[in-house]
Scaffold this active site. Structure first.
Site, PDB file in Angstrom:
ATOM      1  N   HIS A 299       0.759  -1.366   0.001  1.00  0.00           N
ATOM      2  CA  HIS A 299      -0.189  -0.045   0.032  1.00  0.00           C
ATOM      3  C   HIS A 299       0.803   1.073  -0.022  1.00  0.00           C
ATOM      4  CE1 HIS A 299      -3.345   2.773   0.866  1.00  0.00           C
ATOM      5  NE2 HIS A 299      -3.963   1.838   0.754  1.00  0.00           N
ATOM      6  N   ASP A 356      -8.078  -5.112  -0.148  1.00  0.00           N
ATOM      7  CA  ASP A 356      -8.420  -6.011  -1.309  1.00  0.00           C
ATOM      8  C   ASP A 356      -8.087  -7.399  -0.771  1.00  0.00           C
ATOM      9  OD1 ASP A 356      -7.512  -3.264  -3.264  1.00  0.00           O
ATOM     10  OD2 ASP A 356      -9.701  -4.141  -2.973  1.00  0.00           O
TER      11      ASP A 356
HETATM   12  C1  SDX Z   1      -6.229   0.168  -3.003  1.00  0.00           C
HETATM   13  O1  SDX Z   1      -4.248   4.517  -2.100  1.00  0.00           O
HETATM   14  C2  SDX Z   1      -5.191   4.026  -1.442  1.00  0.00           C
HETATM   15  O2  SDX Z   1      -5.633   4.441  -0.489  1.00  0.00           O
HETATM   16  C3  SDX Z   1      -5.921   2.773  -2.453  1.00  0.00           C
HETATM   17  C4  SDX Z   1      -6.901   1.873  -1.462  1.00  0.00           C
HETATM   18  C5  SDX Z   1      -8.297   2.939  -1.300  1.00  0.00           C
HETATM   19  O3  SDX Z   1      -8.829   2.513  -0.366  1.00  0.00           O
HETATM   20  O4  SDX Z   1      -8.493   3.425  -2.166  1.00  0.00           O
HETATM   21  O5  SDX Z   1      -6.293   1.630  -0.311  1.00  0.00           O
HETATM   22  C6  SDX Z   1      -7.540   0.645  -2.445  1.00  0.00           C
HETATM   23  O6  SDX Z   1      -5.910   0.408  -4.238  1.00  0.00           O
HETATM   24  C7  SDX Z   1      -5.346  -0.893  -2.438  1.00  0.00           C
HETATM   25  C8  SDX Z   1      -4.178  -1.314  -3.074  1.00  0.00           C
HETATM   26  C9  SDX Z   1      -4.969  -2.423  -4.148  1.00  0.00           C
HETATM   27  N1  SDX Z   1      -3.642  -2.965  -5.122  1.00  0.00           N
HETATM   28  C10 SDX Z   1      -2.952  -3.977  -4.978  1.00  0.00           C
HETATM   29  O7  SDX Z   1      -3.065  -4.821  -3.960  1.00  0.00           O
HETATM   30  C11 SDX Z   1      -2.140  -4.184  -6.054  1.00  0.00           C
HETATM   31  C12 SDX Z   1      -0.713  -4.688  -5.388  1.00  0.00           C
HETATM   32  N2  SDX Z   1       0.122  -3.797  -4.833  1.00  0.00           N
HETATM   33  C13 SDX Z   1       1.014  -3.055  -5.618  1.00  0.00           C
HETATM   34  O8  SDX Z   1       0.915  -3.047  -6.816  1.00  0.00           O
HETATM   35  C14 SDX Z   1       1.684  -1.820  -4.632  1.00  0.00           C
HETATM   36  O9  SDX Z   1       1.699  -2.209  -3.371  1.00  0.00           O
HETATM   37  C15 SDX Z   1       0.664  -0.686  -4.511  1.00  0.00           C
HETATM   38  C16 SDX Z   1       0.021  -0.241  -6.005  1.00  0.00           C
HETATM   39  C17 SDX Z   1      -0.703  -0.861  -3.817  1.00  0.00           C
HETATM   40  C18 SDX Z   1       1.334   0.596  -4.047  1.00  0.00           C
HETATM   41  O10 SDX Z   1       2.388   0.810  -5.252  1.00  0.00           O
HETATM   42  P1  SDX Z   1       3.452   1.929  -4.572  1.00  0.00           P
HETATM   43  O11 SDX Z   1       3.204   2.674  -3.450  1.00  0.00           O
HETATM   44  O12 SDX Z   1       3.939   2.796  -5.795  1.00  0.00           O
HETATM   45  O13 SDX Z   1       4.673   1.095  -4.161  1.00  0.00           O
HETATM   46  P2  SDX Z   1       5.663   0.339  -5.103  1.00  0.00           P
HETATM   47  O14 SDX Z   1       5.008  -0.289  -6.400  1.00  0.00           O
HETATM   48  O15 SDX Z   1       6.796   1.648  -5.283  1.00  0.00           O
HETATM   49  O16 SDX Z   1       6.431  -0.687  -4.237  1.00  0.00           O
HETATM   50  C19 SDX Z   1       7.596  -0.523  -3.546  1.00  0.00           C
HETATM   51  C20 SDX Z   1       8.523  -1.947  -3.259  1.00  0.00           C
HETATM   52  C21 SDX Z   1       8.719  -2.266  -4.947  1.00  0.00           C
HETATM   53  O17 SDX Z   1       9.982  -2.725  -4.673  1.00  0.00           O
HETATM   54  P3  SDX Z   1      11.474  -2.165  -4.791  1.00  0.00           P
HETATM   55  O18 SDX Z   1      11.530  -1.379  -6.125  1.00  0.00           O
HETATM   56  O19 SDX Z   1      11.554  -1.465  -3.761  1.00  0.00           O
HETATM   57  O20 SDX Z   1      12.525  -3.489  -4.946  1.00  0.00           O
HETATM   58  O21 SDX Z   1       7.601  -2.907  -2.938  1.00  0.00           O
HETATM   59  C22 SDX Z   1       7.312  -3.747  -4.258  1.00  0.00           C
HETATM   60  C23 SDX Z   1       7.593  -3.112  -5.403  1.00  0.00           C
HETATM   61  O22 SDX Z   1       8.241  -3.957  -6.245  1.00  0.00           O
HETATM   62  N3  SDX Z   1       6.016  -4.119  -3.995  1.00  0.00           N
HETATM   63  C24 SDX Z   1       5.541  -5.599  -4.375  1.00  0.00           C
HETATM   64  C25 SDX Z   1       4.086  -5.327  -4.149  1.00  0.00           C
HETATM   65  N4  SDX Z   1       3.643  -3.987  -3.658  1.00  0.00           N
HETATM   66  C26 SDX Z   1       4.861  -3.398  -3.714  1.00  0.00           C
HETATM   67  N5  SDX Z   1       6.205  -6.509  -4.645  1.00  0.00           N
HETATM   68  C27 SDX Z   1       5.454  -7.686  -4.906  1.00  0.00           C
HETATM   69  N6  SDX Z   1       4.040  -7.800  -4.505  1.00  0.00           N
HETATM   70  C28 SDX Z   1       3.462  -6.731  -4.133  1.00  0.00           C
HETATM   71  N7  SDX Z   1       2.027  -6.666  -3.907  1.00  0.00           N
END
Ligand code: SDX
Length: 422
Positions: A299, A356
């Site tokens: 998140h 989710d």
């Molecule tokens: C919602 O914003 C809100 O408030 C949203 C929400 C709401 O109520 O409106 O809470 C609802 O959208 C919840 C999120 C649902 N999405 C997912 O579950 C999809 C999977 N999650 C990710 O794609 C990610 O965690 C996000 C999109 C939720 C957040 O993305 P960020 O903040 O841009 O984080 P990032 O992609 O920069 O990740 C930071 C690190 C990265 O690794 P490094 O580059 O540091 O090595 O964490 C890793 C990412 O690769 N990472 C994950 C991951 N989520 C982040 N690695 C594996 N699996 C994951 N799910």
């Protein structure tokens, strides 16, 4: 007023620092370009406050979520969805009479215009209900072009969104639409329109009604998330409410945002069908080249448990226990969570289950199909979108959202006519 010092090209500037209710600090850069000639760069806006807002407070480090100051745990346990919708939009919990009147309006406006119903004849049976929902909400703006009272339009949207969602489901299974009933509550009416058929009597199960109330409350707002920011951006151009919300629905549909709840169920089913090999998928999620993410994990704001996920995991246990359902995907989800939270990749990055991760298990237990999961998120999030749109439009100092950029394209060059370009 505290300040922050900036030194740029040898010159020192003092920038005001503003403080929020909970002591959070923000460097006010609204005059930055006019005083320094420079802008800031913050791809994804992870460090940028787009506005001040009095609607929702999140503390990502401590896993706190409050709507208008009320802790989400209390609202989820004790309130109804219409009550929370009223709170988010108006800023205060309704009195008995205010809630009764709000419910009457939500009931009164539940029907769709008969011509709007005809739109469904044109959709393909496999059309995704999120695409239908965004199109129908945008189309609503053509039915009420002269309605000057935004509150009437907000009630219309809240009342009709559940009808549109139920009709999209009925369309996908080739069943007749069920008109809303005036004797049912908001959540009961939705379940009735989803699952009743003309040939049989159907009364919504109170357990399902209360579960749906909790699910919608937990999704009702989440400050400046992607879809809410979209509603604000579109609303800032003075686009009408329906168009602004339709844009929010489109943003929510993305798998990184609201579309994740559908992807979580599909992911759990894939792992289950693949023999439940958890480590394989944990390793895939850690492998940047795999293109695979653990959906429902991580998140932008929560670097601790998403409080909504904790509530939903408990609710899933309760509901499935009461229904006597032994869903292998729930057990799989819990094992996956346990395995991930003991893996340093996830721990180092503070990746916890988000809203989710467990919501789909509950929707599935209620008989709601996977492709309707994000529509359920949209029904829940609508009051938040409305509250933010209203807050933006009532701000006397609001301006159209128009971020700047850092240009990295070619420097000036002269046009070469086609004949000389070879
Ligand atoms: C919602 O914003 C809100 O408030 C949203 C929400 C709401 O109520 O409106 O809470 C609802 O959208 C919840 C999120 C649902 N999405 C997912 O579950 C999809 C999977 N999650 C990710 O794609 C990610 O965690 C996000 C999109 C939720 C957040 O993305 P960020 O903040 O841009 O984080 P990032 O992609 O920069 O990740 C930071 C690190 C990265 O690794 P490094 O580059 O540091 O090595 O964490 C890793 C990412 O690769 N990472 C994950 C991951 N989520 C982040 N690695 C594996 N699996 C994951 N799910």
């Amino acid at each position: 007023m505290s300040t922050a010092k900036l030194i740029l090209d040898g010159k020192e500037y003092e920038l005001p620092v503003i403080e929020g209710t909970e002591g959070e600090k923000a460097i006010d850069i609204r005059q930055l370009r006019s005083t320094t000639g420079a802008i800031t760069l913050d791809s994804g806006f992870a460090n940028t406050g787009a506005c001040t807002s009095a609607i929702t407070y999140i503390d990502g480090e401590r896993g706190i979520l409050r709507y208008r100051g009320y802790p989400i745990e209390q609202l989820a346990e004790q309130a109804t969805f219409p009550e929370v919708a009223y709170l988010l939009i108006h800023g205060e919990l309704p009195t008995m009479e205010q809630l009764a009147q709000f419910r009457r309006e939500l009931t009164y406006h539940s029907m769709l215009h008969e011509d709007l119903k005809k739109f469904f004849e044109g959709y393909h049976p496999t059309a995704h209900p999120m695409a239908i929902l965004s199109a129908m909400v945008a189309a609503m703006s053509t039915y009420y072009p002269d309605e000057a009272d935004d509150m009437v339009n907000m009630v219309r949207l809240l009342a009709k969104v559940k009808t549109i969602a139920a009709y999209a489901y009925k369309k996908s299974i080739g069943q007749p639409f069920m008109y809303p009933r005036n004797d049912l509550s908001y959540c009961a009416n939705f379940l009735y329109m989803m699952f009743a058929v003309p040939a049989e009597d159907y009364e919504p199960d109170p357990l399902m009604v209360s579960t749906l109330n909790t699910l919608l409350i937990l999704h009702a707002d989440h400050e400046q998330n992607c879809s809410t920011s979209t509603v604000r951006i579109v609303g800032s151009s003075m686009a009408d409410l329906y168009q602004s919300v339709s844009a929010g629905i489109c943003a929510l549909s993305g798998p990184l945002h609201g579309g994740a709840n559908q992807r979580v169920l599909e992911m759990l089913q894939q792992i289950h069908d693949d023999g439940g090999n958890l480590q394989k998928y944990i390793d895939l999620a850690k492998d940047k080249n795999s293109g695979f993410r653990l959906m429902g994990f991580g998140h932008r704001v929560y670097k601790n448990y998403d409080p909504r996920a904790l509530i939903l995991r408990k609710k899933a246990d309760e509901l499935l226990g009461k229904l006597g359902i032994n869903d292998p995907l729930l057990e799989l989800a819990k094992k996956l969570e346990e395995r991930a939270l003991s893996d340093e990749y996830f721990v180092e990055r503070n990746l916890y289950p988000n809203v989710d991760f467990y919501s789909g298990i509950l929707y599935r237990a209620m008989g709601i199909p996977v492709n309707m999961f994000t529509v359920m998120f949209a029904i829940g999030r609508l009051p938040g979108w409305l509250a933010h749109w209203k807050e933006l439009r009532e701000d006397p100092g609001f301006r159209i959202y128009r971020p700047r950029q850092v240009y990295t394209g070619p420097a000036e060059r002269q046009f070469v006519p086609i004949e000389r370009r070879g």
